[in-house]
Design an enzyme around this catalytic site. Structure first.
Site, PDB file in Angstrom:
ATOM      1  N   LEU A 277       0.818  -1.220   0.000  1.00 24.05           N
ATOM      2  CA  LEU A 277       0.000   0.000   0.000  1.00 24.05           C
ATOM      3  C   LEU A 277       0.854   1.275   0.000  1.00 24.05           C
ATOM      4  CD1 LEU A 277      -2.749  -1.178   2.558  1.00 24.05           C
ATOM      5  CD2 LEU A 277      -2.791  -1.330   0.068  1.00 24.05           C
TER       6      LEU A 277
ATOM      7  N   THR B  13       2.253   2.911  -2.867  1.00 29.07           N
ATOM      8  CA  THR B  13       1.696   3.811  -3.887  1.00 29.07           C
ATOM      9  C   THR B  13       0.280   3.393  -4.259  1.00 29.07           C
ATOM     10  OG1 THR B  13       2.685   2.511  -5.671  1.00 29.07           O
ATOM     11  CG2 THR B  13       3.941   4.406  -4.903  1.00 29.07           C
TER      12      THR B  13
ATOM     13  N   TYR C 245      16.043   2.210 -13.149  1.00 35.14           N
ATOM     14  CA  TYR C 245      14.750   1.538 -13.331  1.00 35.14           C
ATOM     15  C   TYR C 245      14.809   0.569 -14.516  1.00 35.14           C
ATOM     16  CZ  TYR C 245       9.815   1.045 -14.593  1.00 35.14           C
ATOM     17  OH  TYR C 245       8.583   0.533 -14.930  1.00 35.14           O
TER      18      TYR C 245
HETATM   19  P1  NAD Z   1       1.577   1.599  -9.129  1.00 35.05           P
HETATM   20  O1  NAD Z   1       2.591   2.351  -8.315  1.00 35.05           O
HETATM   21  O2  NAD Z   1       0.222   2.167  -9.265  1.00 35.05           O
HETATM   22  O3  NAD Z   1       1.436   0.104  -8.596  1.00 35.05           O
HETATM   23  C1  NAD Z   1       2.449  -0.577  -7.925  1.00 35.05           C
HETATM   24  C2  NAD Z   1       1.820  -1.322  -6.753  1.00 35.05           C
HETATM   25  O4  NAD Z   1       2.869  -2.051  -6.092  1.00 35.05           O
HETATM   26  C3  NAD Z   1       1.211  -0.381  -5.715  1.00 35.05           C
HETATM   27  O5  NAD Z   1      -0.035  -0.878  -5.288  1.00 35.05           O
HETATM   28  C4  NAD Z   1       2.220  -0.389  -4.585  1.00 35.05           C
HETATM   29  O6  NAD Z   1       1.618  -0.141  -3.312  1.00 35.05           O
HETATM   30  C5  NAD Z   1       2.805  -1.782  -4.706  1.00 35.05           C
HETATM   31  N1  NAD Z   1       4.165  -1.845  -4.181  1.00 35.05           N
HETATM   32  C6  NAD Z   1       5.184  -0.977  -4.419  1.00 35.05           C
HETATM   33  N2  NAD Z   1       6.273  -1.350  -3.736  1.00 35.05           N
HETATM   34  C7  NAD Z   1       5.936  -2.496  -3.084  1.00 35.05           C
HETATM   35  C8  NAD Z   1       6.648  -3.356  -2.208  1.00 35.05           C
HETATM   36  N3  NAD Z   1       7.914  -3.106  -1.865  1.00 35.05           N
HETATM   37  N4  NAD Z   1       6.015  -4.450  -1.728  1.00 35.05           N
HETATM   38  C9  NAD Z   1       4.717  -4.691  -2.046  1.00 35.05           C
HETATM   39  N5  NAD Z   1       3.999  -3.904  -2.853  1.00 35.05           N
HETATM   40  C10 NAD Z   1       4.601  -2.819  -3.370  1.00 35.05           C
HETATM   41  O7  NAD Z   1       2.276   1.382 -10.552  1.00 35.05           O
HETATM   42  P2  NAD Z   1       1.677   0.804 -11.917  1.00 35.05           P
HETATM   43  O8  NAD Z   1       1.742   1.912 -12.900  1.00 35.05           O
HETATM   44  O9  NAD Z   1       0.392   0.091 -11.682  1.00 35.05           O
HETATM   45  O10 NAD Z   1       2.823  -0.241 -12.322  1.00 35.05           O
HETATM   46  C11 NAD Z   1       2.649  -1.642 -12.211  1.00 35.05           C
HETATM   47  C12 NAD Z   1       3.854  -2.331 -12.833  1.00 35.05           C
HETATM   48  O11 NAD Z   1       3.963  -1.998 -14.209  1.00 35.05           O
HETATM   49  C13 NAD Z   1       5.199  -1.943 -12.215  1.00 35.05           C
HETATM   50  O12 NAD Z   1       6.019  -3.092 -12.191  1.00 35.05           O
HETATM   51  C14 NAD Z   1       5.767  -0.921 -13.168  1.00 35.05           C
HETATM   52  O13 NAD Z   1       7.175  -0.850 -13.106  1.00 35.05           O
HETATM   53  C15 NAD Z   1       5.272  -1.492 -14.482  1.00 35.05           C
HETATM   54  N6  NAD Z   1       5.186  -0.519 -15.555  1.00 35.05           N
HETATM   55  C16 NAD Z   1       4.301   0.528 -15.464  1.00 35.05           C
HETATM   56  C17 NAD Z   1       4.214   1.407 -16.527  1.00 35.05           C
HETATM   57  C18 NAD Z   1       3.289   2.589 -16.507  1.00 35.05           C
HETATM   58  O14 NAD Z   1       3.314   3.354 -17.480  1.00 35.05           O
HETATM   59  N7  NAD Z   1       2.468   2.764 -15.484  1.00 35.05           N
HETATM   60  C19 NAD Z   1       5.005   1.231 -17.669  1.00 35.05           C
HETATM   61  C20 NAD Z   1       5.928   0.171 -17.696  1.00 35.05           C
HETATM   62  C21 NAD Z   1       5.976  -0.710 -16.646  1.00 35.05           C
HETATM   63  C1  UD1 Z   2       6.864   5.566 -17.732  1.00 37.49           C
HETATM   64  C2  UD1 Z   2       6.495   4.783 -16.491  1.00 37.49           C
HETATM   65  C3  UD1 Z   2       7.498   3.699 -16.251  1.00 37.49           C
HETATM   66  C4  UD1 Z   2       7.581   2.876 -17.527  1.00 37.49           C
HETATM   67  C5  UD1 Z   2       7.932   3.717 -18.753  1.00 37.49           C
HETATM   68  C6  UD1 Z   2       7.849   2.880 -20.022  1.00 37.49           C
HETATM   69  C7  UD1 Z   2       5.224   6.045 -14.841  1.00 37.49           C
HETATM   70  C8  UD1 Z   2       5.272   6.903 -13.631  1.00 37.49           C
HETATM   71  N1  UD1 Z   2       6.405   5.656 -15.321  1.00 37.49           N
HETATM   72  O1  UD1 Z   2       8.127   6.256 -17.549  1.00 37.49           O
HETATM   73  O2  UD1 Z   2       7.068   2.881 -15.172  1.00 37.49           O
HETATM   74  O3  UD1 Z   2       8.476   1.833 -17.377  1.00 37.49           O
HETATM   75  O4  UD1 Z   2       6.959   4.737 -18.865  1.00 37.49           O
HETATM   76  O5  UD1 Z   2       8.036   3.646 -21.152  1.00 37.49           O
HETATM   77  O6  UD1 Z   2       4.182   5.717 -15.335  1.00 37.49           O
HETATM   78  N2  UD1 Z   2       6.971  14.787 -17.755  1.00 37.49           N
HETATM   79  C9  UD1 Z   2       6.819  16.164 -17.781  1.00 37.49           C
HETATM   80  N3  UD1 Z   2       6.097  16.747 -16.779  1.00 37.49           N
HETATM   81  C10 UD1 Z   2       5.529  16.034 -15.750  1.00 37.49           C
HETATM   82  C11 UD1 Z   2       5.693  14.615 -15.740  1.00 37.49           C
HETATM   83  C12 UD1 Z   2       6.428  14.027 -16.766  1.00 37.49           C
HETATM   84  O7  UD1 Z   2       7.316  16.839 -18.683  1.00 37.49           O
HETATM   85  O8  UD1 Z   2       4.863  16.653 -14.875  1.00 37.49           O
HETATM   86  C13 UD1 Z   2       7.712  14.154 -18.871  1.00 37.49           C
HETATM   87  C14 UD1 Z   2       8.881  13.291 -18.447  1.00 37.49           C
HETATM   88  O9  UD1 Z   2      10.069  14.044 -18.291  1.00 37.49           O
HETATM   89  C15 UD1 Z   2       8.957  12.320 -19.640  1.00 37.49           C
HETATM   90  C16 UD1 Z   2       7.497  12.160 -20.066  1.00 37.49           C
HETATM   91  O10 UD1 Z   2       6.804  13.270 -19.521  1.00 37.49           O
HETATM   92  O11 UD1 Z   2       9.691  12.888 -20.700  1.00 37.49           O
HETATM   93  C17 UD1 Z   2       6.873  10.875 -19.524  1.00 37.49           C
HETATM   94  O12 UD1 Z   2       7.148  10.827 -18.128  1.00 37.49           O
HETATM   95  P1  UD1 Z   2       6.468   9.721 -17.163  1.00 37.49           P
HETATM   96  O13 UD1 Z   2       5.006   9.748 -17.323  1.00 37.49           O
HETATM   97  O14 UD1 Z   2       7.032   9.939 -15.792  1.00 37.49           O
HETATM   98  O15 UD1 Z   2       6.928   8.360 -17.808  1.00 37.49           O
HETATM   99  P2  UD1 Z   2       8.332   7.712 -18.211  1.00 37.49           P
HETATM  100  O16 UD1 Z   2       9.483   8.357 -17.516  1.00 37.49           O
HETATM  101  O17 UD1 Z   2       8.329   7.623 -19.707  1.00 37.49           O
END
Ligand code: NAD
Ligand code: UD1
Length: 307
Positions: free
Chosen positions: A34, A36, A143
């Site tokens: 819990l 994030t 990452y």
């Molecule tokens: P999110 O932060 O909403 O979800 C992550 C969940 O993992 C949260 O519920 C958090 O509480 C839980 N968590 C974090 N650290 C933990 C720990 N140490 N132990 C147990 N639970 C933990 O993020 P999301 O966007 O839903 O991402 C899910 C997965 O997809 C992640 O592995 C992320 O790296 C990957 N991913 C996301 C994106 C994106 O654009 N959102 C893109 C590429 C990969």
């Molecule tokens: C995101 C994901 C990461 C994933 C990756 C895959 C999140 C938080 N991160 O990273 O888990 O593995 O895509 O491609 O979802 N930006 C701004 N202003 C803001 C926020 C962001 O300019 O307020 C810019 C960032 O500098 C970046 C772009 O928007 O250039 C995207 O940023 P972000 O949404 O954080 O995603 P990634 O870093 O691409």
């Protein structure tokens, strides 16, 4: 009916996946700390174990008796991984090894399949776009390096320990329930919330960087299709749309959907930020039989409707 563990099931992507699994009749167990994610995101009917994925004993206990695992728990913010390198390494890579290790035997003497979240961040700076899965992996961030490490260990888990897996390289996922209030959240949720309130958005750099924004329902479809495709060859697939969008184009489109005139302020670029990221959908579409992706404008309307 299967019993499935979803780590990170209280997070953005995990909560949508759990809802889909429960809806099709699976029994769902969630492991989440819990940090994030939130309890409010827990799918109705799923059970929650509050615990840390970097604790191997917690992972092993949570995996007892399951038929398969979705491992999504991680620190998803590239920027947070830059700031907290060692802490996030334990969560993003060591914990994945614990999941793969525990999957060797969950109490009935057989290995169970693991689907885990990798990322487009493993590619680093692309030579050519769209990126297909055979493009060189040269991560630029802690990452991305840890996500690539997950893929390498999944391969070892398959070859050496007989654990079937699939790695999904998510591109930039967006949709309802992506926390708009955290500075570490995805850019779409942050920009939608600010523009809907007529507040300025802060762009890191010139705003001409591109991303491949994929709607969360398309990601859930890929996750559902991936578990039956798990194999000891440890395949990996892009989960993307194949369409690049610059941040400036994104801001314009959100402005149109919200009916506001966006105010944009530029800031210094982020360390380790990737300039262009767009994936090829071909391999995943063929192997996982995915439908065409949801259009950006439709996905943005869903986010704004949810706010
Ligand atoms: P999110 O932060 O909403 O979800 C992550 C969940 O993992 C949260 O519920 C958090 O509480 C839980 N968590 C974090 N650290 C933990 C720990 N140490 N132990 C147990 N639970 C933990 O993020 P999301 O966007 O839903 O991402 C899910 C997965 O997809 C992640 O592995 C992320 O790296 C990957 N991913 C996301 C994106 C994106 O654009 N959102 C893109 C590429 C990969
Ligand atoms: C995101 C994901 C990461 C994933 C990756 C895959 C999140 C938080 N991160 O990273 O888990 O593995 O895509 O491609 O979802 N930006 C701004 N202003 C803001 C926020 C962001 O300019 O307020 C810019 C960032 O500098 C970046 C772009 O928007 O250039 C995207 O940023 P972000 O949404 O954080 O995603 P990634 O870093 O691409």
């Amino acid at each position: 009916m299967a019993l499935l563990l979803v780590t990170g099931g209280c997070g953005f992507i995990g909560s949508h996946l759990c809802a889909a699994l429960v809806a099709r009749g699976d029994q769902v167990r969630v492991l989440d700390d819990l940090s994030t994610g939130s309890r409010a995101n827990l799918a109705r009917g799923a059970t929650l174990i509050v615990g840390k994925v970097e604790d191997p004993a917690t992972v092993q206990a949570a995996m007892q008796g399951v038929d398969g695992v979705y491992h999504l728990a991680a620190i998803a913010s590239v920027a947070r991984c830059t700031e907290a390198w060692q802490e996030t390494h334990r969560i993003n890579l060591s914990a994945t090894i614990s999941v793969l290790d525990a999957a060797r035997d969950v109490g009935h003497g057989l290995a169970v399949p693991v689907v885990y979240a990798s990322s487009a961040a493993i590619y680093g700076v692309p030579d050519i776009c769209p990126l297909d899965e055979d493009a060189p992996a040269r991560p630029l961030s802690a990452y991305g390096a840890d996500k690539l490490g997950c893929e390498l260990h999944a391969r070892v888990a398959g070859v050496v320990h007989g654990v079937p897996s699939v790695g999904l390289r998510f591109f930039n996922v967006y949709g309802p329930r992506q926390d708009p209030r955290s500075p570490y959240s995805g850019v779409i949720s942050i920009f939608c919330e600010r523009l809907a309130r007529n507040q300025p958005v802060f762009v890191h750099g010139d705003g001409r960087q591109t991303r491949d924004f994929v709607f969360v329902a398309d990601v859930v479809a890929a996750l559902l299709a991936a578990l039956p495709a798990a194999s000891t060859d440890a395949p990996v697939f892009n989960v993307c749309t194949g369409q690049p969008t610059s941040l400036l184009e994104l801001i314009d489109t959100i402005g149109r959907v919200c009916g506001t005139a966006p105010q944009v302020e530029h800031q210094a670029p982020r360390l380790g930020d990737i300039r262009h990221s767009v994936g090829s959908v071909l391999r995943a579409r063929q192997a996982l039989r995915l439908r065409p992706p949801i259009a950006l404008q439709d996905g943005l309307s869903a986010v704004i409707g949810w706010l």
